[in-house]
Design a protein around this motif. Sequence first.
Motif, PDB file in Angstrom:
ATOM      1  N   SER A  29       3.765  -0.954   3.981  1.00 56.56           N
ATOM      2  CA  SER A  29       5.200  -0.839   4.261  1.00 56.56           C
ATOM      3  C   SER A  29       6.060  -1.504   3.191  1.00 56.56           C
ATOM      4  O   SER A  29       7.285  -1.563   3.318  1.00 56.56           O
ATOM      5  CB  SER A  29       5.516  -1.465   5.628  1.00 56.56           C
ATOM      6  OG  SER A  29       5.137  -2.837   5.632  1.00 56.56           O
ATOM      7  N   LEU A  30       5.424  -2.003   2.143  1.00 56.61           N
ATOM      8  CA  LEU A  30       6.172  -2.677   1.080  1.00 56.61           C
ATOM      9  C   LEU A  30       6.938  -1.666   0.234  1.00 56.61           C
ATOM     10  O   LEU A  30       6.615  -0.479   0.200  1.00 56.61           O
ATOM     11  CB  LEU A  30       5.215  -3.477   0.185  1.00 56.61           C
ATOM     12  CG  LEU A  30       4.354  -4.554   0.850  1.00 56.61           C
ATOM     13  CD1 LEU A  30       3.432  -5.196  -0.181  1.00 56.61           C
ATOM     14  CD2 LEU A  30       5.226  -5.613   1.516  1.00 56.61           C
ATOM     15  N   ASP A  31       7.930  -2.149  -0.484  1.00 56.83           N
ATOM     16  CA  ASP A  31       8.679  -1.290  -1.396  1.00 56.83           C
ATOM     17  C   ASP A  31       7.916  -1.072  -2.699  1.00 56.83           C
ATOM     18  O   ASP A  31       8.103  -0.070  -3.382  1.00 56.83           O
ATOM     19  CB  ASP A  31      10.050  -1.896  -1.700  1.00 56.83           C
ATOM     20  CG  ASP A  31      10.954  -1.904  -0.473  1.00 56.83           C
ATOM     21  OD1 ASP A  31      10.798  -1.002   0.382  1.00 56.83           O
ATOM     22  OD2 ASP A  31      11.802  -2.808  -0.367  1.00 56.83           O
ATOM     23  N   TYR A  32       7.079  -2.034  -3.050  1.00 54.53           N
ATOM     24  CA  TYR A  32       6.246  -1.914  -4.244  1.00 54.53           C
ATOM     25  C   TYR A  32       5.136  -2.950  -4.141  1.00 54.53           C
ATOM     26  O   TYR A  32       5.139  -3.821  -3.264  1.00 54.53           O
ATOM     27  CB  TYR A  32       7.070  -2.132  -5.531  1.00 54.53           C
ATOM     28  CG  TYR A  32       7.757  -3.481  -5.602  1.00 54.53           C
ATOM     29  CD1 TYR A  32       7.112  -4.591  -6.124  1.00 54.53           C
ATOM     30  CD2 TYR A  32       9.054  -3.635  -5.133  1.00 54.53           C
ATOM     31  CE1 TYR A  32       7.730  -5.824  -6.174  1.00 54.53           C
ATOM     32  CE2 TYR A  32       9.695  -4.862  -5.175  1.00 54.53           C
ATOM     33  CZ  TYR A  32       9.021  -5.958  -5.703  1.00 54.53           C
ATOM     34  OH  TYR A  32       9.632  -7.176  -5.746  1.00 54.53           O
ATOM     35  N   GLY A  33       4.147  -2.864  -5.039  1.00 58.80           N
ATOM     36  CA  GLY A  33       3.046  -3.817  -5.021  1.00 58.80           C
ATOM     37  C   GLY A  33       1.942  -3.403  -4.053  1.00 58.80           C
ATOM     38  O   GLY A  33       1.899  -2.267  -3.574  1.00 58.80           O
ATOM     39  N   THR A  34       1.025  -4.324  -3.774  1.00 55.16           N
ATOM     40  CA  THR A  34      -0.097  -4.041  -2.887  1.00 55.16           C
ATOM     41  C   THR A  34      -0.006  -4.902  -1.633  1.00 55.16           C
ATOM     42  O   THR A  34       0.263  -6.100  -1.705  1.00 55.16           O
ATOM     43  CB  THR A  34      -1.444  -4.325  -3.588  1.00 55.16           C
ATOM     44  OG1 THR A  34      -1.432  -5.646  -4.147  1.00 55.16           O
ATOM     45  CG2 THR A  34      -1.704  -3.328  -4.704  1.00 55.16           C
ATOM     46  N   ASP A  35      -0.227  -4.273  -0.499  1.00 52.88           N
ATOM     47  CA  ASP A  35      -0.208  -4.952   0.791  1.00 52.88           C
ATOM     48  C   ASP A  35      -1.643  -5.351   1.135  1.00 52.88           C
ATOM     49  O   ASP A  35      -2.495  -4.480   1.304  1.00 52.88           O
ATOM     50  CB  ASP A  35       0.352  -4.003   1.854  1.00 52.88           C
ATOM     51  CG  ASP A  35       0.284  -4.593   3.254  1.00 52.88           C
ATOM     52  OD1 ASP A  35       0.242  -5.832   3.370  1.00 52.88           O
ATOM     53  OD2 ASP A  35       0.253  -3.821   4.228  1.00 52.88           O
ATOM     54  N   PRO A  36      -1.953  -6.651   1.214  1.00 51.72           N
ATOM     55  CA  PRO A  36      -3.327  -7.085   1.452  1.00 51.72           C
ATOM     56  C   PRO A  36      -3.952  -6.468   2.701  1.00 51.72           C
ATOM     57  O   PRO A  36      -5.138  -6.115   2.707  1.00 51.72           O
ATOM     58  CB  PRO A  36      -3.203  -8.611   1.590  1.00 51.72           C
ATOM     59  CG  PRO A  36      -1.976  -8.953   0.808  1.00 51.72           C
ATOM     60  CD  PRO A  36      -1.045  -7.792   1.011  1.00 51.72           C
ATOM     61  N   GLU A  37      -3.174  -6.319   3.767  1.00 49.63           N
ATOM     62  CA  GLU A  37      -3.720  -5.740   4.998  1.00 49.63           C
ATOM     63  C   GLU A  37      -4.053  -4.266   4.797  1.00 49.63           C
ATOM     64  O   GLU A  37      -5.079  -3.775   5.294  1.00 49.63           O
ATOM     65  CB  GLU A  37      -2.711  -5.902   6.142  1.00 49.63           C
ATOM     66  CG  GLU A  37      -3.177  -5.317   7.480  1.00 49.63           C
ATOM     67  CD  GLU A  37      -4.476  -5.944   8.007  1.00 49.63           C
ATOM     68  OE1 GLU A  37      -5.158  -5.290   8.821  1.00 49.63           O
ATOM     69  OE2 GLU A  37      -4.814  -7.070   7.579  1.00 49.63           O
ATOM     70  N   ARG A  38      -3.209  -3.564   4.083  1.00 48.23           N
ATOM     71  CA  ARG A  38      -3.484  -2.157   3.800  1.00 48.23           C
ATOM     72  C   ARG A  38      -4.716  -2.010   2.918  1.00 48.23           C
ATOM     73  O   ARG A  38      -5.563  -1.139   3.151  1.00 48.23           O
ATOM     74  CB  ARG A  38      -2.263  -1.536   3.111  1.00 48.23           C
ATOM     75  CG  ARG A  38      -2.430  -0.082   2.720  1.00 48.23           C
ATOM     76  CD  ARG A  38      -2.644   0.798   3.929  1.00 48.23           C
ATOM     77  NE  ARG A  38      -2.637   2.192   3.545  1.00 48.23           N
ATOM     78  CZ  ARG A  38      -3.132   3.170   4.290  1.00 48.23           C
ATOM     79  NH1 ARG A  38      -3.671   2.892   5.468  1.00 48.23           N
ATOM     80  NH2 ARG A  38      -3.092   4.405   3.887  1.00 48.23           N
ATOM     81  N   VAL A  39      -4.838  -2.853   1.916  1.00 44.53           N
ATOM     82  CA  VAL A  39      -6.018  -2.829   1.043  1.00 44.53           C
ATOM     83  C   VAL A  39      -7.274  -3.084   1.866  1.00 44.53           C
ATOM     84  O   VAL A  39      -8.310  -2.439   1.676  1.00 44.53           O
ATOM     85  CB  VAL A  39      -5.882  -3.870  -0.093  1.00 44.53           C
ATOM     86  CG1 VAL A  39      -7.181  -3.986  -0.885  1.00 44.53           C
ATOM     87  CG2 VAL A  39      -4.726  -3.494  -1.028  1.00 44.53           C
ATOM     88  N   ARG A  40      -7.185  -4.021   2.812  1.00 47.87           N
ATOM     89  CA  ARG A  40      -8.340  -4.336   3.652  1.00 47.87           C
ATOM     90  C   ARG A  40      -8.757  -3.128   4.488  1.00 47.87           C
ATOM     91  O   ARG A  40      -9.945  -2.836   4.629  1.00 47.87           O
ATOM     92  CB  ARG A  40      -8.017  -5.521   4.571  1.00 47.87           C
ATOM     93  CG  ARG A  40      -9.224  -6.049   5.333  1.00 47.87           C
ATOM     94  CD  ARG A  40      -8.810  -7.001   6.433  1.00 47.87           C
ATOM     95  NE  ARG A  40      -8.077  -6.302   7.484  1.00 47.87           N
ATOM     96  CZ  ARG A  40      -8.676  -5.546   8.421  1.00 47.87           C
ATOM     97  NH1 ARG A  40      -9.976  -5.393   8.438  1.00 47.87           N
ATOM     98  NH2 ARG A  40      -7.932  -4.955   9.340  1.00 47.87           N
ATOM     99  N   LYS A  41      -7.783  -2.401   5.037  1.00 47.00           N
ATOM    100  CA  LYS A  41      -8.108  -1.231   5.856  1.00 47.00           C
ATOM    101  C   LYS A  41      -8.745  -0.122   5.025  1.00 47.00           C
ATOM    102  O   LYS A  41      -9.689   0.538   5.473  1.00 47.00           O
ATOM    103  CB  LYS A  41      -6.848  -0.711   6.550  1.00 47.00           C
ATOM    104  CG  LYS A  41      -6.348  -1.620   7.658  1.00 47.00           C
ATOM    105  CD  LYS A  41      -5.106  -1.037   8.323  1.00 47.00           C
ATOM    106  CE  LYS A  41      -4.628  -1.919   9.469  1.00 47.00           C
ATOM    107  NZ  LYS A  41      -3.397  -1.369  10.106  1.00 47.00           N
ATOM    108  N   ALA A  62      -1.392   4.182  -9.827  1.00 40.89           N
ATOM    109  CA  ALA A  62      -0.574   2.977  -9.984  1.00 40.89           C
ATOM    110  C   ALA A  62       0.888   3.226  -9.659  1.00 40.89           C
ATOM    111  O   ALA A  62       1.762   2.508 -10.134  1.00 40.89           O
ATOM    112  CB  ALA A  62      -0.701   2.434 -11.402  1.00 40.89           C
ATOM    113  N   GLY A  63       1.150   4.241  -8.821  1.00 41.69           N
ATOM    114  CA  GLY A  63       2.537   4.552  -8.491  1.00 41.69           C
ATOM    115  C   GLY A  63       3.261   3.428  -7.778  1.00 41.69           C
ATOM    116  O   GLY A  63       4.494   3.378  -7.782  1.00 41.69           O
ATOM    117  N   ASN A  64       2.504   2.516  -7.160  1.00 43.54           N
ATOM    118  CA  ASN A  64       3.122   1.386  -6.475  1.00 43.54           C
ATOM    119  C   ASN A  64       3.577   0.294  -7.443  1.00 43.54           C
ATOM    120  O   ASN A  64       4.314  -0.608  -7.071  1.00 43.54           O
ATOM    121  CB  ASN A  64       2.155   0.782  -5.457  1.00 43.54           C
ATOM    122  CG  ASN A  64       0.863   0.310  -6.099  1.00 43.54           C
ATOM    123  OD1 ASN A  64       0.339   0.945  -7.020  1.00 43.54           O
ATOM    124  ND2 ASN A  64       0.328  -0.798  -5.625  1.00 43.54           N
TER     125      ASN A  64
END
Length: 248
Positions: A29-41, A62-64
């Motif tokens: 749900s972030l505007d940019y970057g990597t969300d640790p919880e999303r990466v974990r899933k 790398a669109g994020n």
Amino acid sequence: MPVEGHDAGRAPAFKRILLKLSGESLMGSLDYGTDPERVRKVAQAIKQVSERGVEVAVVVGAGNIFRGMQGVASGMDRATADYMGMLATILNALPLQDALEQMGVHTRVQSALTIAEVAEPYIRRRAMRHLEKGRVVIFAAGTGNPFFTTDTAAALRAVEIHAEAVLMAKNGVEGVYDDDPRTNPEATLLTDITHMDALQRGLKVMDATALSLCMDNRLAIHVFNMDDERNIDRIVSGERVGTLVATS
């Protein structure tokens, strides 16, 4: 160990796959970057498939973080912008590797750009050996060349390592439509289409270079919604999910 969401007694439909992940699929749900919880899933979904004996290679976008074309639009040299985009894919590959290894999945990152301190160089035969040993291999830095997308890198690596299918993860859409579903609510999901039809109709499966490479090598592409991480396991189980792009 049984994997939720599939018939544990069913043999996988593929021995070796290549999963193409966009940078946005790691953004959550972030505007940019990597969300640790999303990466974990995402890592958990890859682990489940790997535990079934499927050899898994991954290409990350790398669109994020950075899109090469945005740099061009602001006056940056295209090649320079593309190299920045390639470096950004490494910033996505490393947290995905870390998440997988924290789950006990042996993982290697291979980079098309030399960055020896954090990743192996891309060597085709070494990558295939890692896969044979049950390691997940993440291919970073695209093809290592400007003017080529990570879609093309995914198609190229899939052909090189003899993957049986490309799993093309999309965000917020179920597959390939006859029009943009974000702007046309009447757009229809296409469950089956040939590579040639997709090229001729200009459908947004992957870029034309990547799509042509898959067509020339009769490599099937499964386009699916990554919002539900279980879709990876469903496709590996032989279920029809999203859109199948294949040459009959």
